[in-house]
Design a protein around this motif. Structure first.
Motif, PDB file in Angstrom:
ATOM      1  N   PRO A 203       0.816  -1.218   0.000  1.00  0.00           N
ATOM      2  CA  PRO A 203       0.000   0.000   0.000  1.00  0.00           C
ATOM      3  C   PRO A 203       0.848   1.265   0.000  1.00  0.00           C
ATOM      4  O   PRO A 203       1.957   1.292   0.534  1.00  0.00           O
ATOM      5  CB  PRO A 203      -0.800  -0.118   1.294  1.00  0.00           C
ATOM      6  N   SER A 204       0.297   2.322  -0.588  1.00  0.00           N
ATOM      7  CA  SER A 204       0.936   3.636  -0.537  1.00  0.00           C
ATOM      8  C   SER A 204      -0.033   4.665   0.023  1.00  0.00           C
ATOM      9  O   SER A 204       0.122   5.864  -0.185  1.00  0.00           O
ATOM     10  CB  SER A 204       1.407   4.050  -1.939  1.00  0.00           C
ATOM     11  N   VAL A 205      -1.047   4.185   0.727  1.00  0.00           N
ATOM     12  CA  VAL A 205      -2.018   5.030   1.389  1.00  0.00           C
ATOM     13  C   VAL A 205      -2.377   4.351   2.703  1.00  0.00           C
ATOM     14  O   VAL A 205      -2.209   3.128   2.842  1.00  0.00           O
ATOM     15  CB  VAL A 205      -3.287   5.224   0.508  1.00  0.00           C
ATOM     16  N   SER A 206      -2.837   5.095   3.674  1.00  0.00           N
ATOM     17  CA  SER A 206      -3.190   4.487   4.947  1.00  0.00           C
ATOM     18  C   SER A 206      -4.493   3.698   4.813  1.00  0.00           C
ATOM     19  O   SER A 206      -5.328   3.978   3.943  1.00  0.00           O
ATOM     20  CB  SER A 206      -3.357   5.562   6.024  1.00  0.00           C
ATOM     21  N   ARG A 207      -4.661   2.721   5.665  1.00  0.00           N
ATOM     22  CA  ARG A 207      -5.884   1.918   5.663  1.00  0.00           C
ATOM     23  C   ARG A 207      -7.104   2.802   5.899  1.00  0.00           C
ATOM     24  O   ARG A 207      -8.139   2.644   5.236  1.00  0.00           O
ATOM     25  CB  ARG A 207      -5.793   0.837   6.749  1.00  0.00           C
ATOM     26  N   ASP A 208      -7.012   3.735   6.843  1.00  0.00           N
ATOM     27  CA  ASP A 208      -8.150   4.606   7.161  1.00  0.00           C
ATOM     28  C   ASP A 208      -8.588   5.432   5.963  1.00  0.00           C
ATOM     29  O   ASP A 208      -9.788   5.529   5.659  1.00  0.00           O
ATOM     30  CB  ASP A 208      -7.813   5.529   8.334  1.00  0.00           C
ATOM     31  N   LYS A 209      -7.631   6.035   5.258  1.00  0.00           N
ATOM     32  CA  LYS A 209      -7.985   6.862   4.096  1.00  0.00           C
ATOM     33  C   LYS A 209      -8.588   6.026   2.979  1.00  0.00           C
ATOM     34  O   LYS A 209      -9.538   6.449   2.318  1.00  0.00           O
ATOM     35  CB  LYS A 209      -6.744   7.618   3.599  1.00  0.00           C
ATOM     36  N   ALA A 210      -8.031   4.849   2.782  1.00  0.00           N
ATOM     37  CA  ALA A 210      -8.573   3.969   1.746  1.00  0.00           C
ATOM     38  C   ALA A 210      -9.990   3.539   2.090  1.00  0.00           C
ATOM     39  O   ALA A 210     -10.896   3.565   1.238  1.00  0.00           O
ATOM     40  CB  ALA A 210      -7.674   2.747   1.585  1.00  0.00           C
ATOM     41  N   GLN A 211     -10.212   3.187   3.345  1.00  0.00           N
ATOM     42  CA  GLN A 211     -11.531   2.708   3.737  1.00  0.00           C
ATOM     43  C   GLN A 211     -12.580   3.820   3.731  1.00  0.00           C
ATOM     44  O   GLN A 211     -13.771   3.552   3.492  1.00  0.00           O
ATOM     45  CB  GLN A 211     -11.452   2.028   5.106  1.00  0.00           C
ATOM     46  N   GLN A 212     -12.171   5.034   3.954  1.00  0.00           N
ATOM     47  CA  GLN A 212     -13.118   6.155   3.839  1.00  0.00           C
ATOM     48  C   GLN A 212     -13.676   6.236   2.415  1.00  0.00           C
ATOM     49  O   GLN A 212     -14.874   6.457   2.210  1.00  0.00           O
ATOM     50  CB  GLN A 212     -12.426   7.466   4.213  1.00  0.00           C
ATOM     51  N   GLN A 213     -12.802   6.044   1.442  1.00  0.00           N
ATOM     52  CA  GLN A 213     -13.241   6.088   0.045  1.00  0.00           C
ATOM     53  C   GLN A 213     -14.114   4.881  -0.311  1.00  0.00           C
ATOM     54  O   GLN A 213     -15.087   4.999  -1.054  1.00  0.00           O
ATOM     55  CB  GLN A 213     -12.025   6.146  -0.878  1.00  0.00           C
ATOM     56  N   ILE A 214     -13.764   3.725   0.230  1.00  0.00           N
ATOM     57  CA  ILE A 214     -14.547   2.511  -0.024  1.00  0.00           C
ATOM     58  C   ILE A 214     -15.963   2.679   0.516  1.00  0.00           C
ATOM     59  O   ILE A 214     -16.950   2.375  -0.159  1.00  0.00           O
ATOM     60  CB  ILE A 214     -13.861   1.292   0.616  1.00  0.00           C
ATOM     61  N   VAL A 215     -16.060   3.170   1.733  1.00  0.00           N
ATOM     62  CA  VAL A 215     -17.374   3.382   2.350  1.00  0.00           C
ATOM     63  C   VAL A 215     -18.164   4.441   1.593  1.00  0.00           C
ATOM     64  O   VAL A 215     -19.362   4.261   1.316  1.00  0.00           O
ATOM     65  CB  VAL A 215     -17.212   3.784   3.832  1.00  0.00           C
ATOM     66  N   ALA A 216     -17.514   5.535   1.242  1.00  0.00           N
ATOM     67  CA  ALA A 216     -18.214   6.627   0.550  1.00  0.00           C
ATOM     68  C   ALA A 216     -18.792   6.157  -0.784  1.00  0.00           C
ATOM     69  O   ALA A 216     -19.943   6.470  -1.118  1.00  0.00           O
ATOM     70  CB  ALA A 216     -17.256   7.798   0.326  1.00  0.00           C
ATOM     71  N   ALA A 217     -18.023   5.387  -1.551  1.00  0.00           N
ATOM     72  CA  ALA A 217     -18.512   4.902  -2.843  1.00  0.00           C
ATOM     73  C   ALA A 217     -19.658   3.911  -2.655  1.00  0.00           C
ATOM     74  O   ALA A 217     -20.605   3.879  -3.452  1.00  0.00           O
ATOM     75  CB  ALA A 217     -17.373   4.248  -3.617  1.00  0.00           C
ATOM     76  N   THR A 218     -19.584   3.120  -1.598  1.00  0.00           N
ATOM     77  CA  THR A 218     -20.660   2.166  -1.311  1.00  0.00           C
ATOM     78  C   THR A 218     -21.942   2.886  -0.903  1.00  0.00           C
ATOM     79  O   THR A 218     -23.036   2.549  -1.362  1.00  0.00           O
ATOM     80  CB  THR A 218     -20.229   1.190  -0.203  1.00  0.00           C
ATOM     81  N   VAL A 219     -21.811   3.886  -0.044  1.00  0.00           N
ATOM     82  CA  VAL A 219     -22.969   4.665   0.397  1.00  0.00           C
ATOM     83  C   VAL A 219     -23.622   5.371  -0.781  1.00  0.00           C
ATOM     84  O   VAL A 219     -24.860   5.422  -0.890  1.00  0.00           O
ATOM     85  CB  VAL A 219     -22.551   5.686   1.477  1.00  0.00           C
ATOM     86  N   THR A 220     -22.826   5.896  -1.680  1.00  0.00           N
ATOM     87  CA  THR A 220     -23.377   6.578  -2.859  1.00  0.00           C
ATOM     88  C   THR A 220     -24.233   5.640  -3.686  1.00  0.00           C
ATOM     89  O   THR A 220     -25.330   6.004  -4.133  1.00  0.00           O
ATOM     90  CB  THR A 220     -22.230   7.141  -3.719  1.00  0.00           C
ATOM     91  N   LEU A 221     -23.764   4.422  -3.874  1.00  0.00           N
ATOM     92  CA  LEU A 221     -24.561   3.443  -4.644  1.00  0.00           C
ATOM     93  C   LEU A 221     -25.860   3.127  -3.911  1.00  0.00           C
ATOM     94  O   LEU A 221     -26.931   3.073  -4.527  1.00  0.00           O
ATOM     95  CB  LEU A 221     -23.721   2.168  -4.847  1.00  0.00           C
ATOM     96  N   MET A 222     -25.789   2.924  -2.609  1.00  0.00           N
ATOM     97  CA  MET A 222     -27.004   2.589  -1.859  1.00  0.00           C
ATOM     98  C   MET A 222     -28.009   3.733  -1.885  1.00  0.00           C
ATOM     99  O   MET A 222     -29.218   3.520  -1.986  1.00  0.00           O
ATOM    100  CB  MET A 222     -26.639   2.239  -0.410  1.00  0.00           C
ATOM    101  N   GLN A 223     -27.537   4.951  -1.832  1.00  0.00           N
ATOM    102  CA  GLN A 223     -28.447   6.105  -1.861  1.00  0.00           C
ATOM    103  C   GLN A 223     -29.109   6.283  -3.228  1.00  0.00           C
ATOM    104  O   GLN A 223     -30.160   6.919  -3.330  1.00  0.00           O
ATOM    105  CB  GLN A 223     -27.683   7.379  -1.493  1.00  0.00           C
ATOM    106  N   SER A 224     -28.514   5.701  -4.273  1.00  0.00           N
ATOM    107  CA  SER A 224     -29.085   5.837  -5.610  1.00  0.00           C
ATOM    108  C   SER A 224     -30.233   4.875  -5.872  1.00  0.00           C
ATOM    109  O   SER A 224     -30.948   4.985  -6.877  1.00  0.00           O
ATOM    110  CB  SER A 224     -28.001   5.615  -6.666  1.00  0.00           C
ATOM    111  N   LEU A 225     -30.438   3.906  -4.973  1.00  0.00           N
ATOM    112  CA  LEU A 225     -31.485   2.908  -5.183  1.00  0.00           C
ATOM    113  C   LEU A 225     -32.876   3.479  -4.879  1.00  0.00           C
ATOM    114  O   LEU A 225     -33.025   4.293  -3.972  1.00  0.00           O
ATOM    115  CB  LEU A 225     -31.217   1.679  -4.300  1.00  0.00           C
TER     116      LEU A 225
END
Length: 329
Positions: free
Chosen positions: A307-329
């Motif tokens: 990795p070249s990014v911290s786990r926390d920063k990566a997971q923030q993006q993972i969660v945000a993209a997932t939430v965006t998809l769920m909100q589009s339903l």
């Protein structure tokens, strides 16, 4: 001359019988010890994960231990026998070869299936969080939002051999947005053993009006297969470091493909190759510097990238993209 020959044959027969008996005794004993020790060592090494996961794995280790005990008992019984086993030499050889093959296959499979344990922080998240209640059962982990009714649902399939508790911290954040999240506990932590699991979960929650499936790695492959075959009940698909099993290009699914640019297992090339199999509206989110193991909390994984990014920063993006998809339903 005749009496001498008969006497020699009489002496040889008991000797040969004793030799066969000793070989049978030792063979059964060795195999028994291997089966028993394998079950005990693997159970001890992953006890907390096995107890928290689907019961199939722990039951299988129990059966393996029982087989080992039975083989040891057989060895002890053979030691007390006065005669050799009644089977012919050819049958004995075939039996030993088959027993050896069964032992090798069983041991290799069980060693391979040893799960990746969730981190202590992920295990602590099983206690729940503000606004989210965690309900644990033998076949699933449900994350239930408490501050609002769950109008949307997400069924999540873990990656291969990953402790399902490893996904609780990330998916708790998704659940806070009013999403019922159900993490599937897969037999032996392998997605294809629970390919039909979303069906009963969806049927058990008629209050949820929109459903999406999600999965990490092999779990995403399995989730895509179910989604493609159940377009009447599934509206969305979230792939975490994964790709579809078959073509979904002509479906109406809303899809989010989230991947790490430093992933050594589901590589950027793999993700690019999956584009023709996904709908044209698919939203691709490359998480710069992220690796395969950042999509859960279970520590490093063999074969993964650096990795070249911290786990926390990566997971923030993972969660945000997932939430965006769920909100589009």
């Amino acid at each position: 001359m005749t009496n001498s020959t008969a006497s020699s044959a009489t002496v040889a027969e008991p000797c040969n019988g004793a030799r066969v008996r000793r070989w049978s005794e030792r063979w059964a004993g060795v195999l028994g010890v291997v089966w028993l020790v394998t079950a005990i060592v693997l159970a001890a090494a992953s006890w907390s994960v096995l107890v928290a996961g689907h019961p199939a794995h722990l039951v299988t280790l129990g059966v393996v231990a029982l087989v080992g005990l039975l083989l040891i008992v057989r060895a002890l019984r053979l030691r007390r026998r006065s005669r050799a086993p009644s089977r012919g030499p050819a049958l004995r050889v075939v039996g030993r070869v088959l027993a050896a093959l069964a032992t090798v296959v069983t041991v290799v499979a069980l060693v391979y299936l040893r799960p990746f344990s969730a981190t202590p922080d992920a295990i602590a998240a099983m206690a729940g969080a503000p606004g989210v209640r965690v309900v644990d059962s033998p076949t699933q982990i449900a994350l239930e939002p408490q501050n609002q009714p769950a109008a949307r649902g997400l069924v999540f399939q873990p990656g291969a051999r990953v402790d399902p508790r490893a996904y609780v911290p990330l998916l708790t954040q998704v659940s806070r947005g009013g999403v019922l999240v159900v993490i599937v506990k897969q037999p032996f932590d392998i997605g294809f053993t629970a390919i039909g699991a979303p069906g009963p979960i969806i049927a058990a929650h008629p209050e949820v009006r929109s459903w999406a499936l999600a999965g990490h790695s092999l779990g995403g492959v399995v989730a895509s297969s179910f989604a493609g075959g159940h377009l009447d009940t599934v509206q969305g698909l979230v792939l975490w470091a994964s790709y579809p099993l078959g073509s979904l290009a002509d479906t109406s699914l809303k899809v989010a493909s989230i991947s790490g640019t430093n992933d050594g297992l589901a590589t950027p090339a793999d993700i690019d190759a999956s584009r023709p199999d996904l709908p044209g509206s698919t939203v691709f989110t490359p998480v710069k510097g992220s690796v395969h193991a950042f999509f859960g909390d279970y520590g490093p994984q063999p074969g993964d990238g650096t990795p070249s990014v911290s786990r926390d920063k990566a997971q923030q993006q993972i969660v945000a993209a997932t939430v965006t998809l769920m909100q589009s339903l």
